[in-house]
Design a protein around this motif. Structure first.
Motif, PDB file in Angstrom:
ATOM      1  N   ASN A 183       0.845  -1.198   0.000  1.00 58.72           N
ATOM      2  CA  ASN A 183       0.000   0.000   0.000  1.00 58.72           C
ATOM      3  C   ASN A 183       0.884   1.254   0.000  1.00 58.72           C
ATOM      4  O   ASN A 183       2.089   1.216   0.258  1.00 58.72           O
ATOM      5  N   ASP A 184       0.294   2.400  -0.232  1.00 56.97           N
ATOM      6  CA  ASP A 184       1.037   3.657  -0.404  1.00 56.97           C
ATOM      7  C   ASP A 184       1.836   4.041   0.825  1.00 56.97           C
ATOM      8  O   ASP A 184       2.969   4.512   0.725  1.00 56.97           O
ATOM      9  N   SER A 185       1.261   3.847   1.964  1.00 56.98           N
ATOM     10  CA  SER A 185       1.939   4.243   3.204  1.00 56.98           C
ATOM     11  C   SER A 185       3.232   3.446   3.375  1.00 56.98           C
ATOM     12  O   SER A 185       4.280   3.996   3.719  1.00 56.98           O
ATOM     13  N   TYR A 186       3.131   2.176   3.091  1.00 59.71           N
ATOM     14  CA  TYR A 186       4.295   1.293   3.243  1.00 59.71           C
ATOM     15  C   TYR A 186       5.390   1.670   2.239  1.00 59.71           C
ATOM     16  O   TYR A 186       6.567   1.802   2.581  1.00 59.71           O
ATOM     17  N   LEU A 187       4.978   1.900   0.997  1.00 59.42           N
ATOM     18  CA  LEU A 187       5.940   2.248  -0.048  1.00 59.42           C
ATOM     19  C   LEU A 187       6.566   3.630   0.202  1.00 59.42           C
ATOM     20  O   LEU A 187       7.738   3.865  -0.093  1.00 59.42           O
ATOM     21  N   ARG A 188       5.755   4.519   0.751  1.00 61.77           N
ATOM     22  CA  ARG A 188       6.276   5.856   1.055  1.00 61.77           C
ATOM     23  C   ARG A 188       7.378   5.769   2.098  1.00 61.77           C
ATOM     24  O   ARG A 188       8.377   6.470   2.035  1.00 61.77           O
ATOM     25  N   ARG A 189       7.143   4.849   3.108  1.00 59.86           N
ATOM     26  CA  ARG A 189       8.143   4.666   4.144  1.00 59.86           C
ATOM     27  C   ARG A 189       9.454   4.126   3.556  1.00 59.86           C
ATOM     28  O   ARG A 189      10.549   4.544   3.926  1.00 59.86           O
ATOM     29  N   ILE A 190       9.332   3.212   2.611  1.00 61.59           N
ATOM     30  CA  ILE A 190      10.526   2.660   1.949  1.00 61.59           C
ATOM     31  C   ILE A 190      11.282   3.765   1.211  1.00 61.59           C
ATOM     32  O   ILE A 190      12.507   3.897   1.314  1.00 61.59           O
ATOM     33  N   GLY A 191      10.560   4.580   0.468  1.00 53.73           N
ATOM     34  CA  GLY A 191      11.173   5.680  -0.292  1.00 53.73           C
ATOM     35  C   GLY A 191      11.883   6.664   0.621  1.00 53.73           C
ATOM     36  O   GLY A 191      12.998   7.112   0.330  1.00 53.73           O
ATOM     37  N   THR A 192      11.230   6.965   1.756  1.00 56.65           N
ATOM     38  CA  THR A 192      11.830   7.903   2.718  1.00 56.65           C
ATOM     39  C   THR A 192      13.116   7.326   3.303  1.00 56.65           C
ATOM     40  O   THR A 192      14.121   8.016   3.465  1.00 56.65           O
ATOM     41  N   THR A 193      13.069   6.027   3.638  1.00 53.57           N
ATOM     42  CA  THR A 193      14.254   5.370   4.205  1.00 53.57           C
ATOM     43  C   THR A 193      15.405   5.378   3.213  1.00 53.57           C
ATOM     44  O   THR A 193      16.554   5.690   3.555  1.00 53.57           O
ATOM     45  N   VAL A 194      15.086   5.007   1.960  1.00 55.91           N
ATOM     46  CA  VAL A 194      16.135   4.968   0.929  1.00 55.91           C
ATOM     47  C   VAL A 194      16.708   6.361   0.700  1.00 55.91           C
ATOM     48  O   VAL A 194      17.928   6.555   0.574  1.00 55.91           O
ATOM     49  N   LEU A 195      15.855   7.386   0.660  1.00 52.95           N
ATOM     50  CA  LEU A 195      16.326   8.762   0.447  1.00 52.95           C
ATOM     51  C   LEU A 195      17.264   9.201   1.562  1.00 52.95           C
ATOM     52  O   LEU A 195      18.285   9.850   1.327  1.00 52.95           O
ATOM     53  N   SER A 196      16.913   8.838   2.798  1.00 55.57           N
ATOM     54  CA  SER A 196      17.768   9.183   3.936  1.00 55.57           C
ATOM     55  C   SER A 196      19.137   8.536   3.792  1.00 55.57           C
ATOM     56  O   SER A 196      20.178   9.143   4.057  1.00 55.57           O
TER      57      SER A 196
END
Length: 609
Positions: free
Chosen positions: A513-526
């Protein structure tokens, strides 16, 4: 005071010996600054007879047409006793006691310079005469002014002679002895005409009237000799030369002087001025005046000489040393020039000279700006994250954390850092090349040798190219290393982040779901930002180590290795100096020798006082 005329005599001889004839040139001239008396007159004005009368000897060539075709610097030296003799500068250590041979040598030396074509030359002949019957005096006998060219001479000869005479007498240090015949109208006198052009106020012109005894009966030259017809600052002089019959009979000059004195003393028109008439009085007055002029010019001469020596030394220093003759000397010379270039290049890098700061600008501005322009947020957009996570899972979705998805997202983001890293390498390479151009331009010694300049430049550029390739490999490896091994400590914190963002016990399919994928994107960006911050510091270190440091240490090492293998002819080719520079250096060295000689001569006279 006699030392002063002797001083100028020495300087004039040195000028001629070392190629300073007062002609237009790119070199400073001492000749034009030396006080001198130039004898000017038309053909058949009695100019030669006046000179011979002052000397008391027959020594000048005679004949029809233009006889004097080169300036004759006549230096008279009074001796207490002994036999009269003459010496030429071009025939050192040879004394002439037969003045008929002096006449012949003047004609022969003229032909050596001009050929037998009756051309003229501004290169002077120097003749010194030593006699108890002369005063210390220096005169420059110039070619007689003429109105027509004789057979065998170019039509331009009239203008050529006039231009040569003018080039001598227009100098402010030149005293003009204008010879005019009394049996011709003074208004038509060639000498007075050209003297008036360069000295309109008559401040440095002496007027001499010849052939007074040949004037028409009932006429005299009193008004001219008293300065009423044509006024000059100095009194006019009247002389009576030997007649052609006297010349043919070889009448002794001493007897001719006595006859001249008697003429003025016994002539009713001239007896009141007889004490200041005659060639003997003329010689004494010219000697006295020349001494006073030289004395007044000495301080200015010293100043000119000192200034010219500094200028000549400075230019010789800029032109550099002449090429060594042997192979060892050539090799040493090349190595020394390269060492100077290398030092200048290092000074640019180290901040002693400008340019090295541009490298810091690459690290402090260009690289960070390029990293910021990397659009990781687009790379980590929702759809791209979903796509890469899903593809990484393959046929079996991940159970706890999408590790393969994380790796692919991180690698795809980090790989884009290669662009700014490579650009930083190229930017520093470009700056290093520009500094090579600057260092070559600032290495004065390289300007002497065009071939060596090109070879050193090419060798330096080739070294920089090699360093760039090595630096690029090392710098890109830094990026690749970040891609190949992730920092574990960063991801050990992920479970805590998951607890804040969601429940990992949810259905596997809910994890897309979007929330989960958003968390992944944020982690990778960090993580990517953390890596960027690290590379921002390590990339400059890699570039400096691989390019800047190496350029300072080994820029010309390969060139030196090849240099040692070269044959003597190849070394000579590297030092193929511009012929114009070689000629200029030789000319400057000669002129410097002249000025140093002049300096020591003037100092000797000053100390003797």
């Amino acid at each position: 005071m006699e030392n002063l005329i002797s001083l100028v005599n020495k300087l004039q001889r040195a000028c001629t010996a070392l190629g300073d004839h007062g002609e237009e040139s790119a070199l400073p001239t001492l000749w034009d600054s030396l006080p001198a008396i130039a004898v000017v007159g038309g053909q058949s004005s009695g100019k030669s007879s006046v000179l011979e009368s002052i000397v008391g000897k027959d020594f000048l060539p005679r004949g029809s047409g233009i006889v004097t075709r080169r300036p004759l610097v006549l230096q008279l030296h009074k001796i207490d006793e002994g036999r009269e003799y003459a010496e030429f500068l071009h025939l050192p250590r040879k004394r002439f006691t037969d003045f008929a041979l002096v006449r012949k040598e003047i004609a022969d030396e003229t032909d050596r310079e001009t050929g037998r074509s009756k051309q003229i030359s501004s290169v002077p002949i120097h003749l010194s005469i030593y006699s108890p019957n002369v005063v210390n005096l220096t005169l420059i006998d110039l070619p007689g002014l003429t109105k027509v060219a004789v057979e065998g001479q170019p039509d331009s000869i009239v203008a050529d002679i006039e231009n040569m005479v003018r080039s001598f007498i227009e100098k402010p240090n030149c005293i003009i002895l204008a010879i005019s015949p009394a049996n011709q109208d003074l208004a038509t006198s060639d000498a007075i005409k050209i003297s008036r052009e360069v000295d309109p106020k008559g401040e440095r012109t002496f007027g001499v009237l010849t052939k007074i005894d040949l004037m028409d009966k009932g006429t005299d030259a009193v008004d001219i000799l008293e300065g009423k017809s044509y006024k000059l600052q100095f009194p006019w002089f009247g002389v009576v030369n030997r007649s052609q019959a006297d010349i043919n009979k070889s009448v002794d000059m001493i007897a001719a002087r006595r006859k001249e004195r008697e003429y003025f003393a016994n002539s009713p028109e001239y007896k009141h001025m007889a004490h200041r008439m005659g060639s003997e009085h003329l010689g004494k007055m010219l000697s006295k005046h020349l001494e006073s002029v030289i004395k007044s010019r000495i301080p200015g001469l010293q100043s000119l000489i000192n200034k010219s020596i500094l200028e000549l030394e400075s230019e010789l220093s800029r032109l550099g040393k002449p090429v060594a003759a042997d192979a060892g000397g050539k090799l040493y010379m090349i190595m020394e020039i390269c060492r100077i270039f290398d030092q200048i290049y290092k000074e640019h890098l180290d901040g002693v000279r400008p340019g090295g700061d541009k490298i810091y600008n690459v690290f402090d501005n260009q690289l960070p700006a390029a990293l910021k322009r990397l659009q990781f947020d687009k790379q980590l957009a929702m759809e791209n994250v979903r796509k890469l996570i899903t593809e990484a899972d393959g046929y079996q979705p991940h159970l706890i954390a999408p590790e393969q998805g994380y790796r692919r997202l991180i690698e795809s983001s980090l790989i884009s850092i290669r662009g700014p890293a490579e650009a930083a390498v190229e930017a520093v390479h470009s700056i290093l090349k520009d500094l090579i151009h600057k260092a070559i331009g600032e290495t004065m010694e390289l300007r002497q040798y065009p071939t060596l300049r090109v070879e050193v430049g090419n060798a330096a550029f080739e070294s920089l190219d090699r360093m760039r390739e090595e630096s690029k490999k090392a710098t890109l490896k830094l990026v690749d290393m970040e891609c190949s091994y992730l920092t574990v400590d960063f991801f050990r914190k992920l479970p805590q982040d998951i607890e804040k963002g969601g429940n990992p016990t949810h259905s596997i399919f809910d994890r897309y779901n979007d929330s989960y994928l958003r968390r992944i994107g944020t982690t990778v960006l960090s993580y990517v930002n953390m890596v960027c911050a690290s590379l921002r510091n390590s990339i400059p270190k890699s570039i400096v180590y691989g390019q800047v440091r190496e350029a300072k240490r080994t820029l010309l090492d390969h060139f030196f290795a090849e240099l040692g293998k070269k044959e003597p002819k190849q070394l000579a080719k590297l030092l193929d100096e511009d012929p114009a520079v070689m000629e200029r250096r030789t000319a400057l060295a000669k002129r410097l020798e002249l000025y140093r000689s002049a300096q020591s001569e003037i100092d000797a006279v000053a100390w003797s006082k």
